[in-house]
Design a protein around this motif. Structure first.
Motif, PDB file in Angstrom:
ATOM      1  N   THR A  99       0.834  -1.185   0.000  1.00  0.00           N
ATOM      2  CA  THR A  99       0.000   0.000   0.000  1.00  0.00           C
ATOM      3  C   THR A  99       0.879   1.249   0.000  1.00  0.00           C
ATOM      4  OG1 THR A  99      -1.687  -1.160   1.292  1.00  0.00           O
ATOM      5  CG2 THR A  99      -1.852   1.227   1.193  1.00  0.00           C
ATOM      6  N   MET A 100       0.437   2.272  -0.698  1.00  0.00           N
ATOM      7  CA  MET A 100       1.092   3.567  -0.626  1.00  0.00           C
ATOM      8  C   MET A 100       0.069   4.609  -0.211  1.00  0.00           C
ATOM      9  SD  MET A 100       3.793   3.602  -3.813  1.00  0.00           S
ATOM     10  CE  MET A 100       4.665   5.006  -3.097  1.00  0.00           C
ATOM     11  N   GLY A 101       0.550   5.663   0.390  1.00  0.00           N
ATOM     12  CA  GLY A 101      -0.374   6.679   0.846  1.00  0.00           C
ATOM     13  C   GLY A 101       0.301   7.990   1.163  1.00  0.00           C
ATOM     14  N   TRP A 102      -0.531   8.945   1.508  1.00  0.00           N
ATOM     15  CA  TRP A 102      -0.076  10.267   1.889  1.00  0.00           C
ATOM     16  C   TRP A 102      -0.539  10.584   3.305  1.00  0.00           C
ATOM     17  CZ3 TRP A 102       3.193  13.209  -0.965  1.00  0.00           C
ATOM     18  CH2 TRP A 102       3.352  12.871  -2.307  1.00  0.00           C
ATOM     19  N   VAL A 105      -4.000  10.939   5.152  1.00  0.00           N
ATOM     20  CA  VAL A 105      -4.759  11.708   4.175  1.00  0.00           C
ATOM     21  C   VAL A 105      -5.456  10.772   3.193  1.00  0.00           C
ATOM     22  CG1 VAL A 105      -4.669  13.426   2.336  1.00  0.00           C
ATOM     23  CG2 VAL A 105      -3.228  13.692   4.375  1.00  0.00           C
ATOM     24  N   ALA A 106      -4.698   9.876   2.573  1.00  0.00           N
ATOM     25  CA  ALA A 106      -5.256   8.965   1.589  1.00  0.00           C
ATOM     26  C   ALA A 106      -4.320   7.789   1.390  1.00  0.00           C
ATOM     27  CB  ALA A 106      -5.503   9.675   0.253  1.00  0.00           C
ATOM     28  N   THR A 107      -4.881   6.632   1.054  1.00  0.00           N
ATOM     29  CA  THR A 107      -4.092   5.453   0.744  1.00  0.00           C
ATOM     30  C   THR A 107      -4.627   4.793  -0.516  1.00  0.00           C
ATOM     31  OG1 THR A 107      -5.447   3.991   2.132  1.00  0.00           O
ATOM     32  CG2 THR A 107      -3.516   5.009   3.162  1.00  0.00           C
ATOM     33  N   ILE A 108      -3.767   4.015  -1.159  1.00  0.00           N
ATOM     34  CA  ILE A 108      -4.162   3.261  -2.336  1.00  0.00           C
ATOM     35  C   ILE A 108      -3.389   1.950  -2.349  1.00  0.00           C
ATOM     36  CG2 ILE A 108      -2.458   4.418  -3.803  1.00  0.00           C
ATOM     37  CD1 ILE A 108      -4.523   4.172  -6.118  1.00  0.00           C
ATOM     38  N   THR A 109      -4.071   0.850  -2.634  1.00  0.00           N
ATOM     39  CA  THR A 109      -3.408  -0.442  -2.702  1.00  0.00           C
ATOM     40  C   THR A 109      -2.759  -0.619  -4.063  1.00  0.00           C
ATOM     41  OG1 THR A 109      -5.445  -1.565  -3.430  1.00  0.00           O
ATOM     42  CG2 THR A 109      -5.001  -1.494  -1.062  1.00  0.00           C
ATOM     43  N   ARG A 151      -7.589   0.067  -4.673  1.00  0.00           N
ATOM     44  CA  ARG A 151      -8.579   0.497  -3.694  1.00  0.00           C
ATOM     45  C   ARG A 151      -8.067   1.698  -2.921  1.00  0.00           C
ATOM     46  NH1 ARG A 151      -9.335  -5.234  -0.878  1.00  0.00           N
ATOM     47  NH2 ARG A 151      -7.121  -5.209  -1.461  1.00  0.00           N
ATOM     48  N   THR A 152      -8.923   2.681  -2.748  1.00  0.00           N
ATOM     49  CA  THR A 152      -8.534   3.931  -2.112  1.00  0.00           C
ATOM     50  C   THR A 152      -9.310   4.174  -0.836  1.00  0.00           C
ATOM     51  OG1 THR A 152     -10.126   5.195  -3.439  1.00  0.00           O
ATOM     52  CG2 THR A 152      -7.895   4.965  -4.309  1.00  0.00           C
ATOM     53  N   ASN A 153      -8.717   4.976   0.023  1.00  0.00           N
ATOM     54  CA  ASN A 153      -9.354   5.393   1.254  1.00  0.00           C
ATOM     55  C   ASN A 153      -8.912   6.814   1.558  1.00  0.00           C
ATOM     56  OD1 ASN A 153      -9.131   5.387   4.599  1.00  0.00           O
ATOM     57  ND2 ASN A 153     -10.977   4.425   3.764  1.00  0.00           N
ATOM     58  N   TYR A 154      -9.852   7.632   2.041  1.00  0.00           N
ATOM     59  CA  TYR A 154      -9.569   9.034   2.291  1.00  0.00           C
ATOM     60  C   TYR A 154     -10.011   9.445   3.678  1.00  0.00           C
ATOM     61  CZ  TYR A 154      -9.134   9.365  -2.814  1.00  0.00           C
ATOM     62  OH  TYR A 154      -8.763   9.195  -4.124  1.00  0.00           O
ATOM     63  N   ARG A 200      -2.187   6.261  -9.007  1.00  0.00           N
ATOM     64  CA  ARG A 200      -0.872   5.692  -9.280  1.00  0.00           C
ATOM     65  C   ARG A 200      -0.694   5.513 -10.777  1.00  0.00           C
ATOM     66  NH1 ARG A 200      -2.060   0.110  -9.936  1.00  0.00           N
ATOM     67  NH2 ARG A 200      -4.046  -0.481  -8.939  1.00  0.00           N
ATOM     68  N   ASP A 201       0.559   5.492 -11.225  1.00  0.00           N
ATOM     69  CA  ASP A 201       0.805   5.312 -12.643  1.00  0.00           C
ATOM     70  C   ASP A 201       0.805   3.827 -13.003  1.00  0.00           C
ATOM     71  OD1 ASP A 201       3.262   4.308 -11.816  1.00  0.00           O
ATOM     72  OD2 ASP A 201       4.433   5.976 -12.585  1.00  0.00           O
ATOM     73  N   ASN A 202       0.900   3.540 -14.294  1.00  0.00           N
ATOM     74  CA  ASN A 202       0.801   2.163 -14.762  1.00  0.00           C
ATOM     75  C   ASN A 202       1.939   1.280 -14.261  1.00  0.00           C
ATOM     76  OD1 ASN A 202      -1.545   2.770 -16.200  1.00  0.00           O
ATOM     77  ND2 ASN A 202      -0.444   3.189 -18.097  1.00  0.00           N
ATOM     78  N   ALA A 203       3.094   1.856 -14.042  1.00  0.00           N
ATOM     79  CA  ALA A 203       4.242   1.092 -13.565  1.00  0.00           C
ATOM     80  C   ALA A 203       4.205   0.858 -12.056  1.00  0.00           C
ATOM     81  CB  ALA A 203       5.532   1.800 -13.940  1.00  0.00           C
TER      82      ALA A 203
END
Length: 119
Positions: free
Chosen positions: A33-36, A48-52, A57-60, A72-75
């Protein structure tokens, strides 16, 4: 090991927009997971926000829903935070986070980028 570098912060007037980016390098394939997160002076760091990385999947946080968008980008080596309708209360240092899974979960952090919302 994962290295994270944030960019895109700056000074913006209320109602304006900024786009933050976080470039990841190293063992990127093991990031779950990455997030801010952000931290204002005198306050604790908050999510602030996360994305798997798989599924997107996102959460704010409630305070930014409808205004901020994480992507997120394609890579899958860069994440973005599009920040619209900025408010003075959004002023903080924004940090990129990556949850790295190799036997255990390890959190990696970028150095942060300053966002200041002021007229």
């Amino acid at each position: 090991q994962v290295q994270l570098v944030e960019s895109g912060g700056g000074l913006v007037q209320p109602g304006g927009s900024l786009r933050l980016s976080c470039a990841a390098s190293g063992s990127i394939a093991n990031i779950y997971t990455m997030g801010w997160y952000r931290q204002a002076p005198g306050k604790q760091r908050e999510l602030v926000a996360t994305i798997t990385t798989s599924g997107g999947r996102t959460n704010y946080a409630d305070s930014v829903k409808g205004r901020f968008t994480i992507s997120r980008d394609n890579a899958k080596n860069t994440v973005y935070l599009q920040m619209n309708s900025l408010k003075p209360e959004d002023t903080a240092v924004y940090y990129c986070n990556a949850a790295h899974l190799v036997f255990t979960i390890i959190d990696y952090w970028g150095q942060g980028t300053q966002v200041t919302v002021s007229s």
